[in-house]
Design a protein around this motif. Structure first.
Motif, PDB file in Angstrom:
ATOM      1  N   GLN A 211       7.723  73.071 -13.263  1.00 21.65           N
ATOM      2  CA  GLN A 211       7.042  73.298 -14.548  1.00 21.65           C
ATOM      3  C   GLN A 211       5.883  72.316 -14.731  1.00 21.65           C
ATOM      4  O   GLN A 211       4.822  72.677 -15.235  1.00 21.65           O
ATOM      5  CB  GLN A 211       8.032  73.169 -15.714  1.00 21.65           C
TER       6      GLN A 211
ATOM      7  N   ASP B 164       2.038  73.332 -15.137  1.00 16.97           N
ATOM      8  CA  ASP B 164       1.236  72.883 -16.276  1.00 16.97           C
ATOM      9  C   ASP B 164       0.010  72.111 -15.792  1.00 16.97           C
ATOM     10  O   ASP B 164      -1.066  72.202 -16.374  1.00 16.97           O
ATOM     11  CB  ASP B 164       2.092  72.016 -17.202  1.00 16.97           C
TER      12      ASP B 164
ATOM     13  N   HIS C  48       0.142  75.976 -17.946  1.00 14.02           N
ATOM     14  CA  HIS C  48       1.142  76.987 -18.314  1.00 14.02           C
ATOM     15  C   HIS C  48       2.117  76.483 -19.389  1.00 14.02           C
ATOM     16  O   HIS C  48       2.961  77.241 -19.843  1.00 14.02           O
ATOM     17  CB  HIS C  48       1.920  77.429 -17.074  1.00 14.02           C
ATOM     18  N   THR C  49       2.010  75.235 -19.737  1.00 13.68           N
ATOM     19  CA  THR C  49       2.891  74.527 -20.684  1.00 13.68           C
ATOM     20  C   THR C  49       4.299  74.349 -20.132  1.00 13.68           C
ATOM     21  O   THR C  49       4.677  74.980 -19.148  1.00 13.68           O
ATOM     22  CB  THR C  49       2.977  75.205 -22.082  1.00 13.68           C
ATOM     23  N   TYR C  50       5.043  73.471 -20.763  1.00 15.87           N
ATOM     24  CA  TYR C  50       6.436  73.189 -20.367  1.00 15.87           C
ATOM     25  C   TYR C  50       7.240  72.898 -21.620  1.00 15.87           C
ATOM     26  O   TYR C  50       6.682  72.622 -22.682  1.00 15.87           O
ATOM     27  CB  TYR C  50       6.500  72.004 -19.387  1.00 15.87           C
TER      28      TYR C  50
ATOM     29  N   ASN D   8       6.575  74.247 -26.955  1.00 13.53           N
ATOM     30  CA  ASN D   8       5.860  74.314 -25.683  1.00 13.53           C
ATOM     31  C   ASN D   8       4.793  73.226 -25.681  1.00 13.53           C
ATOM     32  O   ASN D   8       4.036  73.090 -26.653  1.00 13.53           O
ATOM     33  CB  ASN D   8       5.207  75.695 -25.513  1.00 13.53           C
TER      34      ASN D   8
ATOM     35  N   HIS E 277       1.773  70.790 -23.489  1.00 11.81           N
ATOM     36  CA  HIS E 277       0.823  70.717 -22.380  1.00 11.81           C
ATOM     37  C   HIS E 277       0.356  69.269 -22.257  1.00 11.81           C
ATOM     38  O   HIS E 277       0.155  68.586 -23.263  1.00 11.81           O
ATOM     39  CB  HIS E 277      -0.384  71.631 -22.651  1.00 11.81           C
TER      40      HIS E 277
END
Ligand code: NBP
Length: 487
Positions: free
Chosen positions: A460, A464, A469-471, A479, A481
């Motif tokens: 993840q 990111d 893609h964010t986590y 979410n 980033h």
């Protein structure tokens, strides 16, 4: 319909309880099974000579020879029931296209071949729109099963099941434990063929696991075919008792008439496949089901087919010097037993994967599958029949919504007991360079499934990093980033 065929149809009396299209191995044996159980069967085959030879070879039986589809339809009592046993794919559509215009609303077409479940979904909708019923019916057990009792997996038009149930319960295998027929209506549309597909995927996994056990015993211990026959016979008397273990013992006993060598050693190491295993792997990705053992089995069949390339690679790539059976003679009995335990644990892991895939597919495709019923109809008649399926049936009877068989106390406990032997066998194989992708995948599945924390946090973070893609965080909902590069 031509005038000539109309006259055949008009003069024919409808005496048959069922019609069967496709008189190859499976079709012929199913006809004989139906007839032995008291049903009159009208038979048709595209190549008429095959039908005529079959009828001539079975005098005195309640068969109606149908040289045309029109004659077939005319000879079956209403509402008509027709079982198609032709090659999967375009031939099934061709037969349906020929039959449908000859039938009346309320008639039933069944497809007993290994059809792709999505085709069955489409055919069910098309035929139901015409007022016809359709069942996609997975049938397992090969030639012997078709003749003496297969495991039958029907899905599709629910309304007709009550009508045909006695016929299919009569011809199905009966479980030795309680005499129950190995057939049950499974769900709507493609549910029957879906379950058959997973059955075959599990069969691929089972066969690959057995092949790896054989390879370890052969390459690590140097066991001869005669010794292997003894080992597998012994295993068949215990928890591994199953059709596949039984036939494996028999295979090791067979001597080649041409060379006097064990026949298994004369068989080219190139495994074929017809597609159901591949379909299982493909659809696992669609329904989000991890099935690494089945994937490994499919992959290994593909690798086995690359024989010429492997022969070249074997000349160029170094192999482990430990491929010497003599090296391990001292703990022979212990190692044989460890392989048995590893095979059993791997098998539980593989079935856990396949059944969990059914659970997910049942939700995704709205099949309303009853996993206990499915395990129970696999207890006899089919290729994966095994004593062990009683334990799976019990697990789902105890907890019908069980997410994974490994969470069943009895099966999970059985795996835990065998864990040291399982790890030892996989370590040994890896150390010796004996490829055991299915054993390893089964163990890795167990280890992943039982890991509260996997390294996916790093994945993840990478996603990111390069794609924003964010986590999610372990300590906060939401979410997030971050700018991951060096400050
Ligand atoms: P095959 O899969 O070898 O199919 C041969 C039959 O299909 C013959 O009757 C042939 O007629 C007919 N056929 C073909 Br090919 N194209 C046709 C067409 N366009 N129109 C009409 N008929 C056509 O037979 P099988 O091995 O008995 O298997 C039947 C089904 O059962 C398959 O779906 C198979 O995957 C499945 N199955 C097989 C086994 C097994 O152990 N063999 C086990 C479980 C399930 P012809 O004589 O005129 O060529």
């Amino acid at each position: 319909m031509t005038l000539a065929t109309q006259s055949v149809a008009a003069t024919q009396t409808a005496t048959a309880d069922i019609g069967l299209v496709g008189l190859a191995v499976m079709g012929q044996n199913l006809v004989l099974n139906l007839e032995r159980n008291g049903f009159t069967v009208a038979v048709y085959n595209r190549t008429t000579a095959t039908m005529e030879e079959f009828v001539a070879a079975n005098p005195g039986r309640q068969l109606v020879a149908a040289p045309t589809l029109e004659a077939l339809v005319a000879s079956i009592k209403r509402p008509r029931k027709i079982l198609i046993m032709v090659k999967a794919g375009a031939p099934v559509d061709a037969v349906i296209a020929g039959l449908a215009p000859l039938l009346e609303p309320g008639d039933l077409i069944m497809d007993g071949g290994n059809s792709y479940f999505a085709d069955t979904e489409r055919r069910t909708l098309e035929l139901e729109a015409l007022g016809l019923h359709f069942l996609g019916m997975g049938i397992s057990g090969g030639e012997e099963g078709a003749l003496w009792g297969p495991s039958i997996m029907p899905g599709g038009s629910a309304a007709v099941w009550a009508d045909i149930r006695p016929m299919f319960e009569a011809i199905a295998a009966k479980a030795p434990e309680d005499g129950k027929p190995c057939v049950v209506y499974l769900g709507p549309r493609g549910a029957g063929h879906y379950v058959k597909m997973i059955h075959n995927g599990i069969e691929y996994g089972d066969m690959q696991l057995i092949a790896e056990a054989y390879d370890i015993l052969r390459r690590a211990l140097g066991l001869s075919a005669a010794e292997l026959a003894e080992v597998f016979t012994d295993w068949n008397n215990g928890e591994l008792n199953s059709f596949l273990i039984e036939i494996t013992a028999q295979i090791f006993r067979k001597v080649d008439a041409k060379t006097g060598q064990p026949l298994v050693d004369m068989v080219l190491d190139r495994a074929a496949q017809k597609g159901t295993g591949k379909w299982t792997s493909q659809d696992a990705m669609n329904v989000g089901a991890p099935i690494p053992t089945i994937n490994a089995a499919v992959t290994e069949r593909i690798l086995s087919s690359m024989k010429a390339e492997r022969v070249v690679a074997a000349q160029h790539l170094p192999t482990s010097p430990l491929h010497d059976g003599a090296a391990r003679q001292e703990d022979r009995a212990a190692l044989i037993d460890a392989v048995r335990q590893a095979l059993y644990a791997s098998k539980i892991s593989a079935y856990a994967q396949g059944m969990a895939m059914l659970h997910l597919a049942s939700i995704g495709y709205d099949y309303t599958l009853d996993l206990a019923a499915i395990a129970s109809i696999w207890r006899a008649g089919c290729i994966i029949r095994a004593q062990f399926l009683n334990r799976i049936t019990e697990a789902y009877n105890l907890k019908p919504d069980l997410a994974n068989l490994l969470l069943d106390p009895a099966l999970g406990g059985a795996v835990a007991e065998r864990l040291p032997a399982w790890r030892r066998v996989v370590q040994l194989a890896v150390g010796m360079g004996i490829p055991t992708p299915a054993f390893s995948a089964s163990l890795a599945y167990y280890d992943s499934y039982s890991s509260a924390r996997l390294p996916a946090n790093l994945i993840q973070a990478q996603r990111d990093f390069f794609g924003a893609h964010t986590y999610e965080r372990v300590d906060e909902v939401g979410n997030f980033h971050s700018e991951w590069g060096e400050e």
